[in-house]
Design an enzyme around this catalytic site. Sequence first.
Site, PDB file in Angstrom:
ATOM      1  N   CYS A   1       9.423   2.756  -1.677  1.00 57.08           N
ATOM      2  CA  CYS A   1       9.374   3.732  -2.772  1.00 57.08           C
ATOM      3  C   CYS A   1       8.338   4.831  -2.563  1.00 57.08           C
ATOM      4  O   CYS A   1       8.510   5.943  -3.054  1.00 57.08           O
ATOM      5  CB  CYS A   1       9.121   3.021  -4.095  1.00 57.08           C
ATOM      6  SG  CYS A   1       7.568   2.081  -4.154  1.00 57.08           S
TER       7      CYS A   1
ATOM      8  N   CYS B   1       5.141  -6.489  -2.155  1.00 49.64           N
ATOM      9  CA  CYS B   1       5.323  -5.995  -3.523  1.00 49.64           C
ATOM     10  C   CYS B   1       6.020  -7.044  -4.389  1.00 49.64           C
ATOM     11  O   CYS B   1       5.632  -7.287  -5.534  1.00 49.64           O
ATOM     12  CB  CYS B   1       6.126  -4.696  -3.509  1.00 49.64           C
ATOM     13  SG  CYS B   1       6.287  -3.932  -5.132  1.00 49.64           S
TER      14      CYS B   1
END
Length: 337
Positions: free
Chosen positions: A186, A92
């Site tokens: 997340c 990410c």
Amino acid sequence: MKILVAMSGGVDSTVTAYKLKQAGHEVQGCYMKLHGKPNYHEENIKKVEKVANFLGIKYHILDLQEDFKKQVYMPFVDTYKEGKTPNPCALCNRFIKLGKLLEFAKSLGCEKLATGHYARIENNLIKCAFDESKDQSYFLASADKDALKYLIFPLGDMKKEDVKKFASTIEVLKSFATQKESSEICFVEDTYVQVLDQFMDTKIPGIVRDSSGKEVGKHEGYMHYTIGKRRGFEVKGAHEPHFVLKIDPSKNEIIVGKKEELKVSSFELKNINLFVEQKQIECGVKIRYRSKMTPCILTIEDDKIKVELKEAIYGVASGQMAVFYDKDLVLASGFIK
């Protein structure tokens, strides 16, 4: 200086934006929509809007869900499917936060991209944060070298407790100082297996073997296990703890053994990410975010990248990222084969 700040609605990115604005910079904020977890974005965007209004800055909402799915989410699923242990935060940071978001910052004419990461930049190298307990240099070590000159980490010289204290002194930001910390991954609500369950049947019982190949028990499906795990499988007649040594996804089998069998003195890497131009480096390596630094020699010979450890370590997991340091400077990173 015109700076884009990655804003999540959390205390770190909020204080980052506040500090840069107070320092006199031309600040804009950006909230990234990365996944479709229900009610997740609405709440965070309200917080970002509150801060942007307070600071008098413009903010953007950047929908990167397709990019995130392709470059982070599905590789996470596929890596577990291969019997390996993924590192989605590293992907990410490289492709999304310090990739697509940096592209967006440049399109706005911004000179820098700021995030709330706990790390520093020194001589175009990533440096560990002042707050060692919150240091995020490990997860940033996958960043493209060319991206580093555009990055600033305003919290790198602060302790987390001081960031929270700072926020608590400003009326509009007080609620940010006391809110719950976000989880590391997340898009994972409780366990990673719940994510995998959406794509495949993870509950297919299989055989447990010892390192000699002998069948010693049963397990509940290889995707439930990572290297070093010591529970959730059967070992008949065992009088001491056994740990997962290897995973064979093609046979839905796991190989287990005693703790000493987890010891590794060397391993190989793929996808090396070098910040220095050297073919052999004597340095320290971390094989997980919270692992201790281990002295090693990193050697790069054509397509072969080998790590020789000066002290054997436990639980080296294929798919995880190894990060190499000279004291507190990141020299390189790569994924364990």
